[in-house]
Design a protein around this motif. Structure first.
Motif, PDB file in Angstrom:
ATOM      1  N   PRO A  67      30.930  -7.169   0.876  1.00 59.28           N
ATOM      2  CA  PRO A  67      30.126  -7.976   1.267  1.00 59.28           C
ATOM      3  C   PRO A  67      30.573  -9.583   1.903  1.00 59.28           C
ATOM      4  CG  PRO A  67      30.094  -7.651  -1.133  1.00 59.28           C
ATOM      5  CD  PRO A  67      31.023  -6.607  -0.392  1.00 59.28           C
ATOM      6  N   ILE A  68      31.766 -10.134   1.349  1.00 57.14           N
ATOM      7  CA  ILE A  68      32.194 -11.123   1.856  1.00 57.14           C
ATOM      8  C   ILE A  68      32.861 -11.215   3.106  1.00 57.14           C
ATOM      9  CG2 ILE A  68      34.598 -11.059   0.781  1.00 57.14           C
ATOM     10  CD1 ILE A  68      33.645 -14.268  -0.072  1.00 57.14           C
ATOM     11  N   ILE A  69      33.269  -9.959   3.544  1.00 61.72           N
ATOM     12  CA  ILE A  69      33.693  -9.740   5.028  1.00 61.72           C
ATOM     13  C   ILE A  69      32.471  -9.405   5.828  1.00 61.72           C
ATOM     14  CG2 ILE A  69      35.156  -8.631   6.852  1.00 61.72           C
ATOM     15  CD1 ILE A  69      36.730  -7.619   4.134  1.00 61.72           C
ATOM     16  N   ALA A  70      31.640  -8.723   5.487  1.00 55.80           N
ATOM     17  CA  ALA A  70      30.457  -8.101   6.061  1.00 55.80           C
ATOM     18  C   ALA A  70      29.473  -9.452   6.451  1.00 55.80           C
ATOM     19  CB  ALA A  70      29.576  -7.146   5.525  1.00 55.80           C
ATOM     20  N   ALA A  71      29.352 -10.282   5.476  1.00 53.69           N
ATOM     21  CA  ALA A  71      28.170 -11.449   5.664  1.00 53.69           C
ATOM     22  C   ALA A  71      28.611 -12.321   6.960  1.00 53.69           C
ATOM     23  CB  ALA A  71      28.222 -12.179   4.205  1.00 53.69           C
ATOM     24  N   PRO A  72      29.620 -12.810   6.978  1.00 55.75           N
ATOM     25  CA  PRO A  72      30.175 -13.551   8.061  1.00 55.75           C
ATOM     26  C   PRO A  72      30.164 -12.830   9.363  1.00 55.75           C
ATOM     27  CG  PRO A  72      32.084 -13.473   6.960  1.00 55.75           C
ATOM     28  CD  PRO A  72      31.164 -12.898   6.002  1.00 55.75           C
ATOM     29  N   VAL A  73      30.787 -11.689   9.298  1.00 54.52           N
ATOM     30  CA  VAL A  73      30.650 -11.016  10.534  1.00 54.52           C
ATOM     31  C   VAL A  73      29.374 -10.543  11.258  1.00 54.52           C
ATOM     32  CG1 VAL A  73      31.161  -8.393  11.426  1.00 54.52           C
ATOM     33  CG2 VAL A  73      32.842  -9.838  10.035  1.00 54.52           C
ATOM     34  N   ALA A  74      28.375 -10.111  10.298  1.00 53.06           N
ATOM     35  CA  ALA A  74      26.992 -10.040  10.647  1.00 53.06           C
ATOM     36  C   ALA A  74      26.220 -11.071  11.394  1.00 53.06           C
ATOM     37  CB  ALA A  74      26.334  -9.167   9.526  1.00 53.06           C
ATOM     38  N   ILE A  75      26.391 -12.275  10.616  1.00 51.20           N
ATOM     39  CA  ILE A  75      25.759 -13.507  11.211  1.00 51.20           C
ATOM     40  C   ILE A  75      26.253 -14.145  12.358  1.00 51.20           C
ATOM     41  CG2 ILE A  75      25.341 -15.847  10.517  1.00 51.20           C
ATOM     42  CD1 ILE A  75      24.862 -14.993   7.655  1.00 51.20           C
ATOM     43  N   GLY A  76      27.534 -14.018  12.380  1.00 48.56           N
ATOM     44  CA  GLY A  76      28.506 -14.524  13.377  1.00 48.56           C
ATOM     45  C   GLY A  76      28.282 -13.674  14.976  1.00 48.56           C
ATOM     46  N   VAL A  77      28.252 -12.426  14.612  1.00 48.06           N
ATOM     47  CA  VAL A  77      28.169 -11.383  15.902  1.00 48.06           C
ATOM     48  C   VAL A  77      26.551 -11.477  16.204  1.00 48.06           C
ATOM     49  CG1 VAL A  77      28.061  -8.927  16.210  1.00 48.06           C
ATOM     50  CG2 VAL A  77      30.038 -10.056  15.260  1.00 48.06           C
ATOM     51  N   LEU A  78      25.663 -11.568  15.345  1.00 48.51           N
ATOM     52  CA  LEU A  78      24.068 -11.728  15.738  1.00 48.51           C
ATOM     53  C   LEU A  78      23.821 -12.943  16.655  1.00 48.51           C
ATOM     54  CD1 LEU A  78      22.378 -10.445  12.729  1.00 48.51           C
ATOM     55  CD2 LEU A  78      22.388  -9.489  14.962  1.00 48.51           C
ATOM     56  N   LEU A  79      24.559 -13.920  16.040  1.00 48.26           N
ATOM     57  CA  LEU A  79      24.293 -15.117  16.911  1.00 48.26           C
ATOM     58  C   LEU A  79      25.072 -15.043  18.310  1.00 48.26           C
ATOM     59  CD1 LEU A  79      25.140 -18.176  14.602  1.00 48.26           C
ATOM     60  CD2 LEU A  79      23.142 -17.725  16.030  1.00 48.26           C
ATOM     61  N   GLY A  80      26.289 -14.585  18.414  1.00 44.57           N
ATOM     62  CA  GLY A  80      26.797 -14.348  19.614  1.00 44.57           C
ATOM     63  C   GLY A  80      26.476 -13.162  20.550  1.00 44.57           C
ATOM     64  N   ALA A  81      25.672 -12.164  20.175  1.00 45.86           N
ATOM     65  CA  ALA A  81      25.158 -11.225  20.874  1.00 45.86           C
ATOM     66  C   ALA A  81      24.011 -11.717  21.388  1.00 45.86           C
ATOM     67  CB  ALA A  81      24.783 -10.187  19.985  1.00 45.86           C
ATOM     68  N   THR A  82      23.306 -12.736  20.874  1.00 42.79           N
ATOM     69  CA  THR A  82      22.044 -13.436  21.493  1.00 42.79           C
ATOM     70  C   THR A  82      22.444 -14.077  22.719  1.00 42.79           C
ATOM     71  OG1 THR A  82      21.272 -13.349  19.057  1.00 42.79           O
ATOM     72  CG2 THR A  82      19.953 -14.512  20.535  1.00 42.79           C
ATOM     73  N   VAL A  83      23.629 -14.708  22.424  1.00 46.31           N
ATOM     74  CA  VAL A  83      24.017 -15.683  23.523  1.00 46.31           C
ATOM     75  C   VAL A  83      24.384 -14.619  24.529  1.00 46.31           C
ATOM     76  CG1 VAL A  83      25.817 -17.317  24.369  1.00 46.31           C
ATOM     77  CG2 VAL A  83      24.511 -17.523  22.130  1.00 46.31           C
ATOM     78  N   GLY A  84      25.359 -13.494  24.419  1.00 42.05           N
ATOM     79  CA  GLY A  84      25.901 -12.991  25.367  1.00 42.05           C
ATOM     80  C   GLY A  84      24.657 -11.988  26.316  1.00 42.05           C
ATOM     81  N   ALA A  85      23.477 -11.995  25.537  1.00 49.51           N
ATOM     82  CA  ALA A  85      22.519 -10.978  26.184  1.00 49.51           C
ATOM     83  C   ALA A  85      21.972 -11.917  27.337  1.00 49.51           C
ATOM     84  CB  ALA A  85      21.245 -10.574  25.123  1.00 49.51           C
ATOM     85  N   ARG A  86      22.397 -13.223  27.151  1.00 51.74           N
ATOM     86  CA  ARG A  86      21.579 -14.132  28.409  1.00 51.74           C
ATOM     87  C   ARG A  86      22.429 -14.105  29.481  1.00 51.74           C
ATOM     88  NH1 ARG A  86      17.630 -17.580  26.426  1.00 51.74           N
ATOM     89  NH2 ARG A  86      17.131 -17.181  24.241  1.00 51.74           N
ATOM     90  N   VAL A  87      23.650 -13.601  29.080  1.00 51.72           N
ATOM     91  CA  VAL A  87      24.820 -13.877  30.183  1.00 51.72           C
ATOM     92  C   VAL A  87      24.576 -12.756  31.382  1.00 51.72           C
ATOM     93  CG1 VAL A  87      27.204 -14.300  30.867  1.00 51.72           C
ATOM     94  CG2 VAL A  87      26.029 -15.257  28.615  1.00 51.72           C
ATOM     95  N   LEU A  88      24.614 -11.490  30.517  1.00 51.27           N
ATOM     96  CA  LEU A  88      24.736 -10.447  31.513  1.00 51.27           C
ATOM     97  C   LEU A  88      23.772 -10.156  32.817  1.00 51.27           C
ATOM     98  CD1 LEU A  88      26.013  -7.335  31.507  1.00 51.27           C
ATOM     99  CD2 LEU A  88      23.872  -6.583  30.513  1.00 51.27           C
ATOM    100  N   GLY A  89      22.441 -10.394  32.667  1.00 53.91           N
ATOM    101  CA  GLY A  89      21.774 -10.511  33.800  1.00 53.91           C
ATOM    102  C   GLY A  89      22.132 -11.494  34.924  1.00 53.91           C
ATOM    103  N   ARG A  90      22.829 -12.729  34.410  1.00 54.76           N
ATOM    104  CA  ARG A  90      23.158 -13.562  35.578  1.00 54.76           C
ATOM    105  C   ARG A  90      24.560 -13.216  36.195  1.00 54.76           C
ATOM    106  NH1 ARG A  90      21.794 -18.352  31.742  1.00 54.76           N
ATOM    107  NH2 ARG A  90      19.677 -18.045  31.340  1.00 54.76           N
ATOM    108  N   VAL A  91      25.579 -12.665  35.456  1.00 55.70           N
ATOM    109  CA  VAL A  91      26.846 -12.368  36.105  1.00 55.70           C
ATOM    110  C   VAL A  91      26.977 -11.212  37.008  1.00 55.70           C
ATOM    111  CG1 VAL A  91      28.198 -13.667  34.281  1.00 55.70           C
ATOM    112  CG2 VAL A  91      27.616 -11.205  34.077  1.00 55.70           C
ATOM    113  N   ALA A  92      27.876 -11.033  38.111  1.00 55.86           N
ATOM    114  CA  ALA A  92      27.808 -10.001  38.962  1.00 55.86           C
ATOM    115  C   ALA A  92      28.278  -8.735  38.283  1.00 55.86           C
ATOM    116  CB  ALA A  92      28.783 -10.501  40.044  1.00 55.86           C
TER     117      ALA A  92
END
Lengths: 170, 279
Positions: free
Chosen positions: B228-253
């Motif tokens: 749990p102590i590894i999974a918690a920061p990984v899950a929260i951090g990755v979810l935040l990052g993925a939400t940001v990353g999903a906005r990028v894909l459409g715009r880049v070539a």
């Protein structure tokens, strides 16, 4: 691997040459749709996309909230974890001998005791279940689109996923 | 380093992992596993458990946006899931059959070849307009997406579905056996073999890896690999990052996505070859 067309099959799609605007993401039907039908189908497909997107969003938000709550509970119970510098090393929590729940029985027990790590794992399990729920919504969507072959394929995926949960024997 | 420092720093690194993973359809494991083992000296078994969590987080976090923006090919994704989930379920029970070293070696070579075929398509990345593939036509796996970078609707046809299914099976198998690399084979399977556009391949791989990982995640939980102590920061951090990353894909070539993917794939294949040669 990168040649253009496969040798198998016969060209059986009359629509392939001329993509009508509403026809872009055609239906699962094997005959060509009338423009009216295609429009209705496109609306259905759009609704399905929004439904699947919503399921994923809900799953993600719910699991983040549970995991974050678990972290807060864990840190609140162990004030010494919170220090920026202190004697407690994270390594005592990340070694292979660290005790944490790894079956449903011990997990419920841990949550009932109000332990942060139990709550975190509940959130992680919610996260794991999100794609499974998404597949279930997929089955319903293809039934809604009256696309029997795709509904069957998705149902099989769901059965395999549910089977894998039971095979794991948690 | 106290537990709080660990949670905070792992969460920050996970945000970066989520951005990269959602952009190229690989999931965050590519970053998470080396960081946890090399920097934090976490046991590889627990790192792989965290990687599975990060893959599901990247997938669900980014797919919510990709599906809504019609970047994902839902039909192709859900159809190919049949093969990848079968692979994952069978792989989870074959862990003891194959020696891990041989697997790393074989898979390292496969990925080296995949990165070559993906790189070679950088100039010839034109969507197909006809397809004679019987399975793709029957299930209507063809699609169309709106490319924000090119500002136009791009229709495409799918070919070589059988080869795609076979590669997806292997991708599922390998991800269950080694805990990594399910997206690394899925993207080339869709891009090089089935001729989906690069961005659609990335978004669709991203859509599928969550289901592949979910099929073996319960096994990892029962084996006590999800700390749990590894999974918690990984899950929260990755979810935040993925939400940001999903906005990028459409715009880049597409070309940029392809080149980033190739670089990461080369790194993964070298890493695997190294594990196969010098355990």
């Amino acid at each position: 691997m990168t040649d253009v067309t496969g040798p198998t099959g016969t060209p059986q799609q009359p629509a392939s040459g001329e993509p009508a605007p509403q026809d872009y993401r055609g239906s699962g039907r094997r005959r060509r749709l009338s423009p009216q039908e295609a429009l209705v189908m496109a609306q259905k497909v759009r609704r399905v996309e929004l439904a699947i997107s919503l399921v994923l969003r809900i799953g993600v938000v719910v699991s983040v909230v549970i995991i974050a709550a678990g972290l807060v509970v864990m840190l609140a119970h162990h004030a010494d974890y919170l220090a920026i510098r202190g004697p407690v090393s994270y390594e005592t929590l990340t070694s292979t001998s660290t005790p944490f729940p790894h079956s449903f029985a011990t997990l419920w027990h841990s949550i009932a005791q109000g332990e942060g790590q139990g709550i975190i794992l509940l959130g992680v399990l919610t996260l794991i279940l999100t794609p499974v729920l998404r597949v279930a919504v997929g089955v319903l969507s293809f039934v809604y689109e009256k696309d029997t072959p795709m509904a069957l394929v998705t149902l099989l995926v769901l059965a395999l996923l549910v089977g894998s949960f039971f095979l794991a024997g948690a | 380093m106290t537990p709080f420092d660990f949670v905070a720093s792992v969460a920050l690194i996970s945000v970066a992992a989520g951005v990269l993973g959602s952009l190229i359809g690989l999931g965050g494991g590519v970053v998470i596993v080396p960081v946890l083992t090399l920097i934090y000296h976490v046991d590889i078994r627990l790192a792989i458990g965290a990687s599975i969590v990060s893959v599901i987080a990247t997938s669900s976090g980014a797919a919510a946006a990709y599906v809504r923006e019609r970047m994902t090919n839902l039909r192709a994704g859900m159809f190919l899931e049949l093969a990848t989930v079968t692979g994952a379920v069978s792989g989870a029970y074959l862990t003891t059959v194959f020696p891990t070293r041989v697997l790393f070696l074989v898979f390292g070579l496969v990925l080296a070849y995949s990165s070559f075929t993906t790189f070679r398509r950088r100039h010839a990345d034109v969507p197909l307009t006809v397809s004679n593939d019987r399975i793709a036509n029957y299930f209507n796996l063809h699609g169309s997406y709106y490319d924000q970078a090119e500002q136009q609707e791009i229709p495409y046809k799918v070919v070589h579905t059988k080869l795609g299914l076979a590669l997806m099976y292997v991708a599922g198998l390998v991800s269950a056996l080694l805990g990594i690399g399910s997206g690394a084979l899925k993207v080339p399977a869709m891009d090089s073999a089935m001729h989906l556009p690069m961005k659609v391949s990335s978004a669709t791989s991203n859509f599928m890896i969550g289901v592949t990982a979910a099929a073996s995640a319960t096994v990892y939980f029962v084996r006590g690999q999800i700390d749990p102590i590894i999974a918690a920061p990984v899950a929260i951090g990755v979810l935040l990052g993925a939400t940001v990353g999903a906005r990028v894909l459409g715009r880049v070539a597409s070309r940029t996505v392809r080149l980033v993917f190739v670089v990461v794939l080369v790194v993964i294949s070298l890493e695997m070859l190294q594990k196969g040669i010098l355990p």
